[in-house]
Write an enzyme that holds these catalytic residues in place. Sequence first.
Site, short mmCIF file in Angstrom:
data_model
loop_
_atom_site.label_atom_id
_atom_site.label_comp_id
_atom_site.label_asym_id
_atom_site.label_seq_id
_atom_site.Cartn_x
_atom_site.Cartn_y
_atom_site.Cartn_z
N CYS A 149 5.48 -12.42 -1.96
CA CYS A 149 6.31 -13.52 -1.43
C CYS A 149 5.93 -14.82 -2.13
CB CYS A 149 6.12 -13.67 0.07
SG CYS A 149 7.05 -12.49 1.07
N ASP B 296 3.41 -6.82 -14.53
CA ASP B 296 2.26 -6.41 -13.74
C ASP B 296 1.00 -7.04 -14.34
OD1 ASP B 296 1.67 -3.81 -11.64
OD2 ASP B 296 -0.04 -4.67 -12.73
N HIS C 282 8.10 -2.91 -3.63
CA HIS C 282 8.22 -3.19 -5.07
C HIS C 282 8.41 -1.88 -5.82
CE1 HIS C 282 3.90 -2.62 -4.21
NE2 HIS C 282 3.81 -2.10 -5.43
N HIS D 62 7.75 -0.24 -9.62
CA HIS D 62 7.14 -0.35 -10.95
C HIS D 62 8.14 0.18 -11.98
CE1 HIS D 62 2.81 -0.69 -9.51
NE2 HIS D 62 3.39 -0.19 -8.43
N ASN E 81 5.35 3.13 -4.67
CA ASN E 81 4.29 3.66 -3.82
C ASN E 81 4.53 3.20 -2.39
OD1 ASN E 81 2.93 4.75 -6.09
ND2 ASN E 81 2.01 2.76 -6.53
P1 AMP Z 1 0.90 -0.76 -5.66
O1 AMP Z 1 0.91 -1.57 -4.38
O2 AMP Z 1 -0.24 0.21 -5.72
O3 AMP Z 1 2.21 -0.09 -5.92
O4 AMP Z 1 0.65 -1.71 -6.88
C1 AMP Z 1 0.64 -3.09 -6.82
C2 AMP Z 1 0.72 -3.60 -8.24
O5 AMP Z 1 0.83 -5.01 -8.18
C3 AMP Z 1 -0.50 -3.25 -9.11
O6 AMP Z 1 -0.05 -2.58 -10.27
C4 AMP Z 1 -1.08 -4.64 -9.43
O7 AMP Z 1 -1.61 -4.69 -10.74
C5 AMP Z 1 0.11 -5.55 -9.26
N1 AMP Z 1 -0.22 -6.92 -8.91
C6 AMP Z 1 -1.04 -7.33 -7.92
N2 AMP Z 1 -1.12 -8.68 -7.90
C7 AMP Z 1 -0.31 -9.11 -8.89
C8 AMP Z 1 0.03 -10.40 -9.39
N3 AMP Z 1 -0.47 -11.53 -8.86
N4 AMP Z 1 0.89 -10.49 -10.44
C9 AMP Z 1 1.39 -9.37 -10.99
N5 AMP Z 1 1.11 -8.12 -10.57
C10 AMP Z 1 0.26 -7.99 -9.54
ZN ZN Z 2 6.17 -10.39 0.88
#
Ligand code: AMP
Ligand code: ZN
Length: 114
Positions: free
Chosen positions: A7, A30, A100, A102, A87
């Site tokens: 957010c 990412d 989100h 990927h 995920n």
């Molecule tokens: P997941 O919740 O396991 O599907 O993955 C969360 C993803 O968000 C991971 O690949 C992190 O590297 C990525 N992530 C977390 N914080 C940030 C951020 N500030 N900017 C970009 N990507 C992020």
């Molecule tokens: Zn949010």
Amino acid sequence: MSDCIFCKIALHEVPSEIFFEDDEILAFKDIQPLAPVHLIVIPKIHLQSLNDVTLEHERLMGHLFGVIRRLAKELGVAETGYRVVTNTGTDGGQVVGHLHVHLLGGQALNATIG
Ligand code: AMP
Ligand code: ZN
């Protein structure tokens, strides 16, 4: 949601490398990329996970996947192939509690990537 990192990214309160943005969707790089192309694509509204998606979000989800399709083409992976991953929950490996997707590509992906 005030303590949600995605957010905050959607509100530009936390910097990110943005690849696409409109009123409803944001796509950004990412922070720990697992492939040459690794974007995170989110709806700007806070939905915790796919479990929170209802028929009300049908158009939004269609739009989100349309954005992914366009980005894959723009980033040159549409023909070589790519993977989209959402995920969900603890067993699904979800770390960030804001829905989100990927977008991974730019190399042959094995089963452990994404
Ligand atoms: P997941 O919740 O396991 O599907 O993955 C969360 C993803 O968000 C991971 O690949 C992190 O590297 C990525 N992530 C977390 N914080 C940030 C951020 N500030 N900017 C970009 N990507 C992020
Ligand atoms: Zn949010």
